[in-house]
Design a protein around this motif. Structure first.
Motif, PDB file in Angstrom:
ATOM      1  N   TYR A 141       0.843  -1.192   0.000  1.00  0.00           N
ATOM      2  CA  TYR A 141       0.000   0.000   0.000  1.00  0.00           C
ATOM      3  C   TYR A 141       0.871   1.232   0.000  1.00  0.00           C
ATOM      4  CZ  TYR A 141      -4.807   1.605   0.441  1.00  0.00           C
ATOM      5  OH  TYR A 141      -6.052   2.117   0.181  1.00  0.00           O
ATOM      6  N   ARG A 142       0.338   2.320  -0.534  1.00  0.00           N
ATOM      7  CA  ARG A 142       1.152   3.540  -0.565  1.00  0.00           C
ATOM      8  C   ARG A 142       1.401   4.019   0.869  1.00  0.00           C
ATOM      9  NH1 ARG A 142      -4.045   6.556  -1.802  1.00  0.00           N
ATOM     10  NH2 ARG A 142      -4.781   6.564   0.327  1.00  0.00           N
ATOM     11  N   VAL A 143       2.565   4.632   1.055  1.00  0.00           N
ATOM     12  CA  VAL A 143       2.873   5.236   2.342  1.00  0.00           C
ATOM     13  C   VAL A 143       3.575   6.554   2.037  1.00  0.00           C
ATOM     14  CG1 VAL A 143       5.091   4.005   2.561  1.00  0.00           C
ATOM     15  CG2 VAL A 143       3.957   4.849   4.603  1.00  0.00           C
ATOM     16  N   THR A 144       3.293   7.583   2.828  1.00  0.00           N
ATOM     17  CA  THR A 144       3.872   8.900   2.545  1.00  0.00           C
ATOM     18  C   THR A 144       4.945   9.232   3.572  1.00  0.00           C
ATOM     19  OG1 THR A 144       2.289  10.068   3.936  1.00  0.00           O
ATOM     20  CG2 THR A 144       1.668   9.710   1.628  1.00  0.00           C
ATOM     21  N   PRO A 145       5.872  10.137   3.214  1.00  0.00           N
ATOM     22  CA  PRO A 145       6.871  10.562   4.201  1.00  0.00           C
ATOM     23  C   PRO A 145       6.213  11.121   5.460  1.00  0.00           C
ATOM     24  CG  PRO A 145       7.272  11.583   2.061  1.00  0.00           C
ATOM     25  CD  PRO A 145       6.067  10.746   1.907  1.00  0.00           C
ATOM     26  N   ALA A 146       5.095  11.868   5.288  1.00  0.00           N
ATOM     27  CA  ALA A 146       4.430  12.458   6.463  1.00  0.00           C
ATOM     28  C   ALA A 146       3.943  11.363   7.409  1.00  0.00           C
ATOM     29  CB  ALA A 146       3.267  13.345   6.020  1.00  0.00           C
ATOM     30  N   GLN A 147       3.431  10.259   6.833  1.00  0.00           N
ATOM     31  CA  GLN A 147       2.954   9.129   7.649  1.00  0.00           C
ATOM     32  C   GLN A 147       4.095   8.540   8.468  1.00  0.00           C
ATOM     33  OE1 GLN A 147       1.095   6.737   4.661  1.00  0.00           O
ATOM     34  NE2 GLN A 147      -0.574   6.119   5.986  1.00  0.00           N
ATOM     35  N   VAL A 148       5.251   8.382   7.823  1.00  0.00           N
ATOM     36  CA  VAL A 148       6.396   7.722   8.457  1.00  0.00           C
ATOM     37  C   VAL A 148       7.085   8.661   9.455  1.00  0.00           C
ATOM     38  CG1 VAL A 148       8.687   6.735   8.005  1.00  0.00           C
ATOM     39  CG2 VAL A 148       6.768   6.187   6.494  1.00  0.00           C
ATOM     40  N   ARG A 149       7.146   9.973   9.111  1.00  0.00           N
ATOM     41  CA  ARG A 149       7.827  10.942   9.961  1.00  0.00           C
ATOM     42  C   ARG A 149       7.224  11.024  11.350  1.00  0.00           C
ATOM     43  NH1 ARG A 149       8.480  14.574   5.757  1.00  0.00           N
ATOM     44  NH2 ARG A 149       6.421  15.433   6.188  1.00  0.00           N
ATOM     45  N   SER A 150       5.893  10.961  11.422  1.00  0.00           N
ATOM     46  CA  SER A 150       5.255  11.260  12.702  1.00  0.00           C
ATOM     47  C   SER A 150       4.895  10.010  13.512  1.00  0.00           C
ATOM     48  CB  SER A 150       4.011  12.114  12.454  1.00  0.00           C
ATOM     49  OG  SER A 150       3.201  11.518  11.475  1.00  0.00           O
ATOM     50  N   ARG A 151       5.228   8.814  13.001  1.00  0.00           N
ATOM     51  CA  ARG A 151       4.836   7.605  13.735  1.00  0.00           C
ATOM     52  C   ARG A 151       5.874   6.512  13.552  1.00  0.00           C
ATOM     53  NH1 ARG A 151       0.959   9.185  10.515  1.00  0.00           N
ATOM     54  NH2 ARG A 151      -0.879  10.117  11.442  1.00  0.00           N
ATOM     55  N   GLN A 152       5.893   5.583  14.500  1.00  0.00           N
ATOM     56  CA  GLN A 152       6.695   4.383  14.273  1.00  0.00           C
ATOM     57  C   GLN A 152       6.009   3.162  14.890  1.00  0.00           C
ATOM     58  OE1 GLN A 152      10.474   4.685  16.250  1.00  0.00           O
ATOM     59  NE2 GLN A 152       9.795   6.418  17.456  1.00  0.00           N
ATOM     60  N   GLY A 153       6.534   1.980  14.572  1.00  0.00           N
ATOM     61  CA  GLY A 153       6.018   0.743  15.141  1.00  0.00           C
ATOM     62  C   GLY A 153       4.530   0.567  14.898  1.00  0.00           C
ATOM     63  N   SER A 154       3.813   0.149  15.965  1.00  0.00           N
ATOM     64  CA  SER A 154       2.395  -0.181  15.797  1.00  0.00           C
ATOM     65  C   SER A 154       1.569   1.056  15.460  1.00  0.00           C
ATOM     66  CB  SER A 154       1.857  -0.843  17.062  1.00  0.00           C
ATOM     67  OG  SER A 154       2.016   0.032  18.152  1.00  0.00           O
ATOM     68  N   GLU A 155       2.059   2.244  15.839  1.00  0.00           N
ATOM     69  CA  GLU A 155       1.321   3.471  15.489  1.00  0.00           C
ATOM     70  C   GLU A 155       1.294   3.678  13.981  1.00  0.00           C
ATOM     71  OE1 GLU A 155       1.401   6.905  18.920  1.00  0.00           O
ATOM     72  OE2 GLU A 155       2.573   7.153  17.122  1.00  0.00           O
ATOM     73  N   LEU A 156       2.397   3.343  13.340  1.00  0.00           N
ATOM     74  CA  LEU A 156       2.461   3.478  11.888  1.00  0.00           C
ATOM     75  C   LEU A 156       1.514   2.471  11.230  1.00  0.00           C
ATOM     76  CD1 LEU A 156       3.664   4.585   9.251  1.00  0.00           C
ATOM     77  CD2 LEU A 156       5.497   2.898   9.487  1.00  0.00           C
ATOM     78  N   ILE A 157       1.512   1.257  11.762  1.00  0.00           N
ATOM     79  CA  ILE A 157       0.620   0.230  11.214  1.00  0.00           C
ATOM     80  C   ILE A 157      -0.838   0.671  11.372  1.00  0.00           C
ATOM     81  CG2 ILE A 157      -0.172  -2.148  11.513  1.00  0.00           C
ATOM     82  CD1 ILE A 157       2.637  -2.979  11.981  1.00  0.00           C
ATOM     83  N   ASP A 158      -1.176   1.231  12.545  1.00  0.00           N
ATOM     84  CA  ASP A 158      -2.543   1.726  12.763  1.00  0.00           C
ATOM     85  C   ASP A 158      -2.887   2.822  11.748  1.00  0.00           C
ATOM     86  OD1 ASP A 158      -2.875   0.010  14.837  1.00  0.00           O
ATOM     87  OD2 ASP A 158      -2.631   1.505  16.428  1.00  0.00           O
ATOM     88  N   ALA A 159      -1.919   3.711  11.489  1.00  0.00           N
ATOM     89  CA  ALA A 159      -2.186   4.816  10.556  1.00  0.00           C
ATOM     90  C   ALA A 159      -2.462   4.292   9.152  1.00  0.00           C
ATOM     91  CB  ALA A 159      -1.011   5.794  10.532  1.00  0.00           C
ATOM     92  N   ILE A 160      -1.739   3.234   8.746  1.00  0.00           N
ATOM     93  CA  ILE A 160      -1.984   2.626   7.434  1.00  0.00           C
ATOM     94  C   ILE A 160      -3.378   1.993   7.422  1.00  0.00           C
ATOM     95  CG2 ILE A 160      -1.239   0.825   5.811  1.00  0.00           C
ATOM     96  CD1 ILE A 160       0.935   2.814   5.884  1.00  0.00           C
ATOM     97  N   ALA A 161      -3.728   1.305   8.514  1.00  0.00           N
ATOM     98  CA  ALA A 161      -5.036   0.645   8.588  1.00  0.00           C
ATOM     99  C   ALA A 161      -6.160   1.684   8.463  1.00  0.00           C
ATOM    100  CB  ALA A 161      -5.171  -0.135   9.889  1.00  0.00           C
ATOM    101  N   TRP A 162      -6.006   2.833   9.122  1.00  0.00           N
ATOM    102  CA  TRP A 162      -7.055   3.867   9.042  1.00  0.00           C
ATOM    103  C   TRP A 162      -7.101   4.496   7.661  1.00  0.00           C
ATOM    104  CZ3 TRP A 162     -11.057   4.220  11.968  1.00  0.00           C
ATOM    105  CH2 TRP A 162     -11.002   3.753  13.278  1.00  0.00           C
ATOM    106  N   ASP A 163      -5.938   4.675   7.045  1.00  0.00           N
ATOM    107  CA  ASP A 163      -5.898   5.240   5.700  1.00  0.00           C
ATOM    108  C   ASP A 163      -6.644   4.315   4.740  1.00  0.00           C
ATOM    109  OD1 ASP A 163      -5.156   6.990   3.645  1.00  0.00           O
ATOM    110  OD2 ASP A 163      -3.365   5.831   3.184  1.00  0.00           O
ATOM    111  N   GLN A 164      -6.375   3.012   4.871  1.00  0.00           N
ATOM    112  CA  GLN A 164      -7.068   2.013   4.046  1.00  0.00           C
ATOM    113  C   GLN A 164      -8.569   2.032   4.319  1.00  0.00           C
ATOM    114  OE1 GLN A 164      -5.311  -1.923   4.754  1.00  0.00           O
ATOM    115  NE2 GLN A 164      -4.922  -1.886   2.558  1.00  0.00           N
ATOM    116  N   ALA A 165      -8.924   2.093   5.614  1.00  0.00           N
ATOM    117  CA  ALA A 165     -10.342   2.061   5.980  1.00  0.00           C
ATOM    118  C   ALA A 165     -11.081   3.222   5.322  1.00  0.00           C
ATOM    119  CB  ALA A 165     -10.502   2.115   7.495  1.00  0.00           C
TER     120      ALA A 165
END
Ligand SMILES: [Zn+2]
Ligand SMILES: [Zn+2]
Length: 302
Positions: A141-165
Motif C-alpha cells: 500500500y502507498r505510504v507517505t513521508p508524512a505518515q512515516v515521519r510522525s509515527r513508528q512501530g504499531s502506530e504506523l501500522i494503525d495509521a496505514i489501517a485507518w488510511d485504508q479504511a
C-alpha cells in the motif's frame, strides 16, 4: 483564465519558487486565521510574506496562479480544489521518498502458507506486509513521508489501517478515494483468475475508477466487512472492524469464520457469512457487491 491549460502548462506554472511561496503563504494565512474563519488572504498580506521585488511582480505571479490554483475574491485569495491538493502535498513534502522502516511484527496470517508470521516494512517506497516464512507479500500500500515521519512501530501500522479504511469506505459508496470520480465494482470467482498459491477465498471483487484508473481488489468478505450491519455485528462481539488492518482478518478466512459463496446465477447473488460463537450475520449481495439484504441467525448448539 486557467480553464484551458494543459497538464504540462499547469505543472509549468508551479516550477517557480515565488509561486510556491505564494501558495504556502495563503495556506499559512488561512491556518493563522482559523478562529476568525477568514479563508482569504489579501494582496498586502501575501506581499508581506513572500520575498518578491515589487507589487507588480507579485501581481503577475498571482495572475498566473489564479484560475488554476487560486480563486480571487474581493477580500483576497483562496485555494481552488487543485490548489488545495497541491499545497498540502508541497507542505507535507510528500514528493520525497518515505523514510526507512523495517521489520515491525504485526498480527494476521499469510494467505499463501497460513503462517502467522507477518512483518511490516517500507520496501522500495511502499508499505509492504510480508510473510517471514514464505516471503509472499500480504499487502502492498502507498505510504507517505508524512505518515512515516510522525509515527513508528504499531502506530504506523494503525495509521496505514485507518488510511485504508477511509479508502474502502469511499469505494463501497462508489466514490474514488483519489479523484472522487465514480467507481464500479464487480464480483469475480477466484477459480477464474491465476492466483499465486491456493488462497482460502472463493470470490473477490475488483473496483475501478474510469477517471483516474485507481483500482482495488479484495476478497469478497473483506469487501463487505465495512457494511454497517457488519460493523455493528463485530462491535457487539468485541471486534472493531474499521480500526483493524485488513490483513489481520486473514485468520477469519482461514478458519471459515468469514465465508463467501454464490447462491444464485439468475441474476448472480452472493452470500457472505460472518460467524461468531453464538451468532452469524448473513449478507446477500448482487453482482456489483451491493448488499441487498442482511439477516442475523443464531447458531444452534453453541
Ligand atoms: Zn507465508
Ligand atoms: Zn479516481
Amino acid at each position: 483564465m486557467g480553464s484551458d491549460r494543459t497538464a504540462a502548462e499547469v505543472f509549468r506554472l508551479l516550477s517557480d519558487d515565488i509561486r510556491l511561496d505564494i501558495l504556502r503563504a495563503v495556506a499559512r494565512g488561512q491556518h493563522d486565521n482559523l478562529e476568525t474563519g477568514v479563508a482569504n488572504l489579501s494582496f498586502s498580506d501575501i506581499y508581506e510574506q513572500v520575498d518578491v521585488d515589487n507589487t507588480s511582480k507579485l501581481s503577475y505571479h498571482l495572475g498566473e496562479l489564479t484560475g488554476t490554483f487560486l480563486r480571487k475574491h474581493e477580500s483576497g485569495y483562496a485555494f481552488t480544489h487543485a490548489g488545495e491538493q497541491m499545497v498540502r502535498f508541497i507542505l507535507a513534502e510528500n514528493y520525497r521518498p518515505p523514510g526507512a522502516v523495517g521489520g515491525i511484527e504485526t498480527a494476521g496470517r499469510c494467505l499463501h502458507c497460513g503462517e502467522p508470521a507477518l512483518r511490516a516494512a517500507v520496501e522500495d517506497q511502499y508499505f509492504v506486509i510480508r510473510c517471514a516464512e514464505c516471503s509472499h507479500p500480504a499487502l502492498s500500500y502507498r505510504v507517505t513521508p508524512a505518515q512515516v515521519r510522525s509515527r513508528q512501530g504499531s502506530e504506523l501500522i494503525d495509521a496505514i489501517a485507518w488510511d485504508q479504511a477511509g479508502d474502502f469506505l469511499k469505494v463501497r459508496q462508489g466514490v474514488c478515494p483519489d479523484c472522487t470520480g465514480r467507481m464500479e465494482t464487480d464480483v469475480f470467482s477466484t477459480d477464474d483468475v491465476a492466483m499465486h498459491g491456493s488462497i482460502p477465498v472463493a470470490f473477490g471483487t475488483v473496483s475501478e475508477c474510469e477517471e483516474c484508473l485507481r483500482f482495488l481488489s479484495l476478497p469478497l468478505p473483506l469487501t463487505v466487512a465495512y457494511h454497517p450491519a457488519s460493523v455493528a455485528f463485530h462491535w457487539e462481539h468485541g471486534i472493531n472492524v474499521i480500526g483493524t488492518g485488513l490483513w489481520e482478518f486473514h485468520d477469519y478466512l482461514y478458519d471459515d469464520r468469514w465465508t463467501s459463496e454464490r447462491v444464485d446465477t439468475d441474476p448472480d447473488t452472493y452470500l457472505v457469512e460472518f460467524n461468531h460463537d453464538t451468532a452469524s450475520l448473513r449478507l446477500y449481495l448482487d453482482g456489483e457487491a451491493t448488499v441487498t439484504r442482511t439477516e442475523r441467525v443464531r447458531r444452534p448448539g453453541r
